[in-house]
Write an enzyme that holds these catalytic residues in place. Structure first.
Site, mmCIF file in Angstrom:
data_model
loop_
_atom_site.group_PDB
_atom_site.id
_atom_site.type_symbol
_atom_site.label_atom_id
_atom_site.label_comp_id
_atom_site.label_asym_id
_atom_site.label_seq_id
_atom_site.Cartn_x
_atom_site.Cartn_y
_atom_site.Cartn_z
ATOM 1 C CB SER A 1 -0.894 -0.017 1.245
ATOM 2 O OG SER A 1 -1.596 1.201 1.389
ATOM 3 C CB SER A 2 0.987 4.296 0.282
ATOM 4 O OG SER A 2 1.412 5.623 0.129
ATOM 5 C CB SER A 3 5.778 3.662 0.978
ATOM 6 O OG SER A 3 7.138 3.307 0.932
ATOM 7 C CG MET B 1 5.172 4.144 -4.459
ATOM 8 S SD MET B 1 5.765 5.590 -3.532
ATOM 9 C CE MET B 1 4.265 6.575 -3.448
ATOM 10 C CG HIS C 1 -2.999 7.886 -0.141
ATOM 11 N ND1 HIS C 1 -2.441 7.584 -1.364
ATOM 12 C CD2 HIS C 1 -2.084 7.502 0.781
ATOM 13 C CE1 HIS C 1 -1.237 7.070 -1.181
ATOM 14 N NE2 HIS C 1 -1.001 6.992 0.119
#
Length: 434
Positions: A150-152, A155, A293
């Site tokens: 998730s998120s970072s 990525m 987000h």
């Protein structure tokens, strides 16, 4: 500027660490989350936790599940549905904890030169060391290794698939960015970078694809299949980056930018699939309408696990272009009835176990329509009172035998909206509804 970063950090922490929309309890199992102190080469100085369900095959699949900025492995374990899915399907989950400070708390390094080189060091090398450890310690299957986050962590999912296509067979990235989006440490964190602010992210599909191909020159083996998720109202990691990631991976696979199929598997989830000439879906992208987000939310981990092929369905092909709404896919059915009056309503819910094994301990998650707020309930505990609600068993009704049913319900106030929830998820599985 300092106050702006503080506000952003607070927002990310609340969304990614403790508020991934749905928080499920630790699985009802004797298995527990275990920290591993010495797992091998660790240039990122990372911490490692592993969850190995008691019931698993001799050579289980491995899923690396990664938190967002400011989070931790144990936090993602308790705040997402991957451990409960591991209990059902017998795979081992690795929960890395990032240690790199990046203005948003500790984030996974997807910006440094070392992290962008295969074998270059930093977090990607640490994570592959964790995978090797699980293969040696738990007999993990090297042909079934997957990444999600998730998120970072989303990525880093794209990062790992680019750097180590020979290690990871597929990935599911929630709210991520394409590989090589961040120029350097100064271009991070999201919210102040060229990557998430525009400029540096507007590249052609071939430019994005070249970024992936250049990190492992000469590689001719199979590439990992990719599932991408993004909320249409995400402003921290802008929704437009979903299209950039689609362009990157479709170019890597040599696929058209036109999806081979589109559908709506659940209300508000618009899915695009990009299949190869054999009909195998190589890239799958979900646009979650109205979501900020805040992913993954209820049922999304189950979709990721299904995409990996770990739920036994093996549904990876598509041959037609359609727009449809799919029924629930879990071994459960929910029937709900609403009785409303001027400013209030009651909703009666019947949960049926349509599977072949008993459910022992349950959590039913559903989005309460806007304007409604639960004031009381029966045969379950309800939290929170509005938004994404989780109803948990009342102990005496925790067991639902095969083909058995239980009845629960609640009373709520409303502002004129008396609709039923659009979906119900039981222990992470999307239920059929009537």
């Amino acid at each position: 500027m300092k106050s702006t970063i503080s506000l952003l950090l607070a927002a990310v922490t609340s969304l990614v660490v403790g508020g991934i929309v749905v928080t499920t309890p630790a699985p009802a199992s004797a298995a527990s989350l275990t920290e591993v102190a010495n797992f091998g080469d660790n240039p990122g100085g990372m911490r490692m936790h592993v969850y190995a369900p008691d019931s698993r095959p001799a050579n289980p699949a491995i899923v690396v599940a990664m938190h967002g900025c400011g989070g931790s492995g144990p936090g993602f374990y308790s705040g997402s549905e991957f451990a409960s899915a591991a209990d059902r399907h017998g795979f081992v989950v690795i929960y890395p904890s990032a240690q790199q400070e990046a203005g948003f708390g500790k984030c996974f390094d997807t910006w440094s030169a070392a992290a962008k080189r295969r074998g270059g060091g930093s977090d990607p090398v640490s994570i592959t060391s964790m995978v090797t450890y699980v293969q040696q310690r738990y007999g993990g299957d090297p042909n079934r290794v997957y990444a999600t986050g998730s998120s970072s962590g989303g990525m880093m999912t794209n990062h790992l698939l680019a750097l180590y296509p020979d290690v990871f067979k597929a990935g599911a990235a929630f709210m991520g960015v394409p590989f090589d989006c961040f120029a350097n440490a100064a271009d991070y964190p999201p919210g102040s970078s060229r990557c998430t602010g525009g400029g540096g992210a507007n590249r052609t599909p071939q430019q994005w694809g070249d970024s992936v191909r250049q990190v492992y020159p000469g590689y001719t083996g199979p590439r990992p299949r990719v599932q991408l998720w993004h909320g249409t109202n995400d402003t921290l990691v802008p929704y437009a980056l979903l299209q950039e990631a689609i362009e990157q991976w479709t170019d890597v696979f040599g696929l058209s930018q036109t999806p081979t199929s589109t559908d709506t598997p659940q209300t508000g989830w618009n899915r695009r699939r990009y299949a190869d000439s054999s009909g195998t879906t190589r890239v799958e992208a979900y646009s979650v309408q109205g979501a900020g987000h805040s992913l993954p939310s209820a049922g999304m981990a189950a979709r990721a696990v299904a995409f990996f092929g770990l739920d036994g369905t093996g549904t990876t092909t598509t041959t037609t272009t359609t727009t449809t709404t799919q029924p629930g896919t879990g071994a459960c059915k929910v029937t709900s009835t609403v009785n409303a009056w001027n400013s209030g309503l009651t909703e009666s819910i019947t949960i049926t176990n349509t599977g072949g094994t008993a459910v022992n301990g349950w959590a039913l998650v559903f989005p309460l329509p806007s304007g409604q707020s639960i004031t009381s309930g029966w045969n379950a505990t309800y939290s929170p009172s509005s938004g994404q609600v989780t109803a948990r068993d009342a102990t005496y009704n925790a067991a639902i035998p095969p083909n058995g049913s239980i009845d629960i319900g609640f009373q709520a106030s409303h502002d004129g909206t008396t609709a039923k929830p659009s979906s119900f998820t039981l222990n992470g599985l999307l239920c059929a509804t009537t």
